[in-house]
Design a protein around this motif. Structure first.
Motif, PDB file in Angstrom:
ATOM      1  N   GLU A  38      41.035  26.267  13.086  1.00 22.35           N
ATOM      2  CA  GLU A  38      41.293  26.060  14.518  1.00 22.35           C
ATOM      3  C   GLU A  38      40.088  25.417  15.188  1.00 22.35           C
ATOM      4  OE1 GLU A  38      42.469  28.897  18.356  1.00 22.35           O
ATOM      5  OE2 GLU A  38      41.557  29.782  16.577  1.00 22.35           O
ATOM      6  N   THR A  42      39.635  21.625  16.861  1.00 20.54           N
ATOM      7  CA  THR A  42      39.334  21.581  18.294  1.00 20.54           C
ATOM      8  C   THR A  42      38.064  20.796  18.586  1.00 20.54           C
ATOM      9  OG1 THR A  42      40.403  23.707  18.687  1.00 20.54           O
ATOM     10  CG2 THR A  42      38.797  22.991  20.310  1.00 20.54           C
ATOM     11  N   LYS A 256      50.976  33.051  15.500  1.00 19.34           N
ATOM     12  CA  LYS A 256      49.838  32.439  16.199  1.00 19.34           C
ATOM     13  C   LYS A 256      49.878  32.816  17.683  1.00 19.34           C
ATOM     14  CE  LYS A 256      46.650  29.199  17.181  1.00 19.34           C
ATOM     15  NZ  LYS A 256      46.626  29.233  18.655  1.00 19.34           N
ATOM     16  N   ASP A 260      47.107  34.965  19.962  1.00 17.30           N
ATOM     17  CA  ASP A 260      46.496  34.463  21.207  1.00 17.30           C
ATOM     18  C   ASP A 260      46.651  35.474  22.336  1.00 17.30           C
ATOM     19  OD1 ASP A 260      45.729  32.133  19.976  1.00 17.30           O
ATOM     20  OD2 ASP A 260      47.437  30.955  20.677  1.00 17.30           O
TER      21      ASP A 260
END
Length: 343
Positions: A38, A42, A256, A260
């Motif tokens: 991730e 990013t 996912k 979060d």
């Protein structure tokens, strides 16, 4: 929360730090709980660099290590309990809806799931001595269920002592018999509920990241975010991923999304409340044939699972199906004009 000096971390220069902040990684804690893939995507850095950044952030934030049971107990004493305003249900939950946990409420259409999200968005703003958390709410609305008029009903329907305490907490002068003061109080409650409508599953997942930003912005305010509600968690995923061939992709995205949501709860000591739809199980010959959507992914990720079902008139049966440290049980509530009420 003041912005962390991310440039102190190995491999993080000004440009990389800016990319991280733009994507919500503005603290050592948020980096510490990220995964390398991730972070690599990013910040446009190599995966090995991302691993180093995460490890350094964990060291700086002092997270990720082992701790004693006594330390865990001390930390859990900081967990808040949010009231339903129904003593029997609060007893089922060991005092109320826990912060730093995901509470799932599922049931068929009209069982009262959205009523619960609205009521808790009001209750979270009550002072702690009245079962609230003196905090604001973030409401992700995927089924066009949020109604400010219902918040108005529920605020006005609060018991007198809670109404008076709320006026003091919200800085509203006047008496509970003063219509102008009540209108001002309702507006103050609505001002502390941040609502966004999710148009599809990808947008809903993006809103979870935005919720984290809102929680960060208000962390040191007088009214921090103490409730994140999603109504409903599974509607878009169920509509967009149809058939067995799509099941793996759906569950991966749902997993996912839940992670979060969990991050917001853990990082900002907020209660996470999600509603869930049900489906009929044709193989069931005995008992209730309905079961929640989401499979094992949601079952394992939800700390508390509660099942709502209709009863006579305005009565609803609330069943605690699963909890790590509590026995299963049932309670009865009523859905009335002024909000949720005991039997």
């Amino acid at each position: 929360m003041p912005e962390a000096d991310l440039e102190e971390l190995p491999g993080v220069g000004p440009a990389t730090a800016e990319k991280l902040r733009e994507n919500g990684f503005d603290s050592f804690q948020s980096l510490a709980v990220a995964n390398s893939a991730e972070l690599s995507n990013t910040a446009d850095v190599g995966e090995s660099t991302a691993v180093d950044v995460i490890q350094a952030a964990r060291d700086a934030a002092d997270v990720g290590g082992f701790e004693t049971g006594a330390t865990v107990l001390e930390r859990r004493e900081k967990i808040g309990k949010l009231t339903w305003n129904i003593p029997e249900i609060d007893d089922l939950l060991g005092g109320g809806v826990e912060t730093q946990s995901i509470t799932e409420v599922y049931g068929e259409f009209g069982a009262g799931k959205s009523q619960v999200t609205h009521q808790l968005a009001v209750n979270v703003q009550l002072p702690s001595e009245h079962g609230g958390l003196h905090g604001r709410a973030v409401f992700i609305d995927s089924e066009d269920t949020f109604r400010p008029e219902r918040i108005d009903d529920m605020v006005r329907g609060l018991p007198e002592e809670k109404l008076e305490a709320s006026m003091e907490a919200h800085g509203v002068e006047g008496s509970i018999d003063d219509e102008e003061a009540l209108t001002e109080l309702v507006q103050s409650f609505l001002d502390k509920i941040h609502v966004a409508k999710g148009f599809n599953s990808n947008h809903q997942m993006l809103l979870a990241e935005k919720a984290k930003e809102i929680a960060g912005e208000h962390e040191d305010d007088d009214w921090p975010v103490r409730l994140l509600a999603v109504d409903s968690l599974t509607a878009h995923f169920r509509a967009e991923y149809v058939g067995r061939g799509e099941l793996a992709d759906r569950q991966q995205k749902l997993n996912k999304h839940l992670h979060d949501l969990e991050k917001v709860g853990n990082l900002y000591n907020a209660a996470v409340l999600v509603t869930n739809q049900v489906q009929s199980n044709p193989d069931s010959f005995f008992g209730d044939p309905t079961k929640p959507i989401g499979g094992n992914i949601l079952g394992h990720k939800s700390t508390f699972r509660m099942y709502l079902r209709k009863s006579k008139n305005d009565k609803r049966i609330v069943k605690l199906v699963d909890a790590p440290n509590l026995a299963d049980g049932e309670a009865v509530m009523r859905v009335q004009d002024g909000g949720l009420r005991p039997e």
